[in-house]
Scaffold this motif. Structure first.
Motif, PDB file in Angstrom:
ATOM      1  N   ALA A   4     -20.016 -22.943 -10.802  1.00  0.00           N
ATOM      2  CA  ALA A   4     -20.492 -21.663 -10.271  1.00  0.00           C
ATOM      3  C   ALA A   4     -19.332 -20.869  -9.689  1.00  0.00           C
ATOM      4  O   ALA A   4     -19.225 -19.659  -9.895  1.00  0.00           O
ATOM      5  N   PHE A   5     -18.425 -21.540  -8.981  1.00  0.00           N
ATOM      6  CA  PHE A   5     -17.247 -20.878  -8.426  1.00  0.00           C
ATOM      7  C   PHE A   5     -16.431 -20.241  -9.549  1.00  0.00           C
ATOM      8  O   PHE A   5     -16.017 -19.088  -9.451  1.00  0.00           O
ATOM      9  N   THR A   9     -15.797 -16.223  -9.759  1.00  0.00           N
ATOM     10  CA  THR A   9     -14.461 -15.685  -9.494  1.00  0.00           C
ATOM     11  C   THR A   9     -13.616 -15.496 -10.735  1.00  0.00           C
ATOM     12  O   THR A   9     -12.629 -14.764 -10.706  1.00  0.00           O
ATOM     13  N   GLY A  10     -13.959 -16.187 -11.816  1.00  0.00           N
ATOM     14  CA  GLY A  10     -13.141 -16.138 -13.015  1.00  0.00           C
ATOM     15  C   GLY A  10     -11.886 -16.995 -12.906  1.00  0.00           C
ATOM     16  O   GLY A  10     -10.989 -16.896 -13.728  1.00  0.00           O
ATOM     17  N   LEU A  11     -11.790 -17.839 -11.861  1.00  0.00           N
ATOM     18  CA  LEU A  11     -10.612 -18.676 -11.643  1.00  0.00           C
ATOM     19  C   LEU A  11     -10.879 -20.099 -12.101  1.00  0.00           C
ATOM     20  O   LEU A  11     -11.908 -20.677 -11.783  1.00  0.00           O
ATOM     21  N   ALA A  12      -9.939 -20.664 -12.835  1.00  0.00           N
ATOM     22  CA  ALA A  12      -9.996 -22.083 -13.168  1.00  0.00           C
ATOM     23  C   ALA A  12      -9.263 -22.836 -12.065  1.00  0.00           C
ATOM     24  O   ALA A  12      -8.368 -22.300 -11.414  1.00  0.00           O
ATOM     25  N   LEU A  13      -9.618 -24.084 -11.838  1.00  0.00           N
ATOM     26  CA  LEU A  13      -8.998 -24.859 -10.766  1.00  0.00           C
ATOM     27  C   LEU A  13      -7.721 -25.566 -11.195  1.00  0.00           C
ATOM     28  O   LEU A  13      -6.890 -25.905 -10.358  1.00  0.00           O
ATOM     29  N   TYR A  14      -7.547 -25.784 -12.487  1.00  0.00           N
ATOM     30  CA  TYR A  14      -6.404 -26.551 -12.960  1.00  0.00           C
ATOM     31  C   TYR A  14      -5.102 -25.944 -12.447  1.00  0.00           C
ATOM     32  O   TYR A  14      -4.826 -24.759 -12.628  1.00  0.00           O
ATOM     33  N   THR A 139     -21.808 -10.999  -5.180  1.00  0.00           N
ATOM     34  CA  THR A 139     -21.437 -12.381  -4.887  1.00  0.00           C
ATOM     35  C   THR A 139     -19.929 -12.557  -4.734  1.00  0.00           C
ATOM     36  O   THR A 139     -19.476 -13.326  -3.883  1.00  0.00           O
ATOM     37  N   ARG A 140     -19.129 -11.863  -5.512  1.00  0.00           N
ATOM     38  CA  ARG A 140     -17.675 -11.981  -5.346  1.00  0.00           C
ATOM     39  C   ARG A 140     -17.249 -11.525  -3.955  1.00  0.00           C
ATOM     40  O   ARG A 140     -16.451 -12.181  -3.289  1.00  0.00           O
ATOM     41  N   ALA A 141     -17.784 -10.401  -3.504  1.00  0.00           N
ATOM     42  CA  ALA A 141     -17.455  -9.894  -2.166  1.00  0.00           C
ATOM     43  C   ALA A 141     -17.953 -10.861  -1.097  1.00  0.00           C
ATOM     44  O   ALA A 141     -17.279 -11.078  -0.081  1.00  0.00           O
ATOM     45  N   ALA A 142     -19.112 -11.459  -1.314  1.00  0.00           N
ATOM     46  CA  ALA A 142     -19.645 -12.424  -0.349  1.00  0.00           C
ATOM     47  C   ALA A 142     -18.727 -13.635  -0.225  1.00  0.00           C
ATOM     48  O   ALA A 142     -18.492 -14.136   0.883  1.00  0.00           O
ATOM     49  N   CYS A 143     -18.180 -14.099  -1.336  1.00  0.00           N
ATOM     50  CA  CYS A 143     -17.250 -15.236  -1.301  1.00  0.00           C
ATOM     51  C   CYS A 143     -15.983 -14.878  -0.534  1.00  0.00           C
ATOM     52  O   CYS A 143     -15.504 -15.661   0.299  1.00  0.00           O
ATOM     53  N   ARG A 144     -15.437 -13.708  -0.792  1.00  0.00           N
ATOM     54  CA  ARG A 144     -14.224 -13.284  -0.077  1.00  0.00           C
ATOM     55  C   ARG A 144     -14.500 -13.138   1.420  1.00  0.00           C
ATOM     56  O   ARG A 144     -13.721 -13.605   2.260  1.00  0.00           O
TER      57      ARG A 144
END
Length: 163
Positions: A4-5, A9-14, A139-144
């Motif tokens: 979900a993250f 966010t469009g970010l991969a964790l690797y 949701t992106r703004a909520a995460c930030r």
């Protein structure tokens, strides 16, 4: 969850630096899953036993100041309400917020998906009665915003919808 993250966010964790604040049961799950997805995980926890456990599990341990200077992703994990019934903001009902009211945060951030959509005002009656502030945003703004408020040591909860 990390999928979900990534979707939000469009970010991969690797290859990223991830900081997990708190290595209780939820924080352990967050940290170990991030590690399994290729992130370099740093744990911040004041409990020395949990810090040793984090090191044993292959995580770096640091103070909050040191950890946040290196991180590209920061996660605070104290409570997780799962599953959460609504899948879209139009489905949100007052009863869906009962679990959040029980946590007694200072503020609730409601992420409504890819765009900001306001639910019916009656949904927030319990939050008003409990004197819990709330903000509605995409949701992106909520995460930030969540990360900023956590860094200020605020008691914050985020209810995030992913479309």
């Amino acid at each position: 969850t990390w999928p979900a993250f990534t979707a939000i966010t469009g970010l991969a964790l690797y290859g990223r630096e991830v900081v997990v604040v708190g290595f209780g049961p939820v924080g352990q799950g967050v940290a170990l899953r991030a590690r399994d997805l290729g992130a370099s995980v740093t744990v911040v926890d004041l409990d020395p036993v949990r810090s040793v456990q984090a090191q044993h599990d292959g995580c770096r341990v640091a103070s909050l100041d040191d950890a946040t200077r290196r991180a590209s992703v920061i996660v605070t994990a104290t409570d997780l309400i799962e599953p959460w019934r609504p899948r879209h903001i139009a489905e949100l009902m007052a009863a869906d917020l009962d679990a959040v009211v029980a946590l007694a945060p200072e503020v609730l951030l409601i992420g409504t998906g890819s765009r900001q959509v306001f639910p019916a005002p009656a949904v927030f009656a319990a939050l008003h009665a409990a004197r819990i502030g709330f903000e509605v945003m995409d949701t992106r703004a909520a995460c930030r915003t969540y990360n900023v408020l956590v860094a200020e040591n605020r008691r914050v909860a985020a209810a995030l919808l992913v479309e």
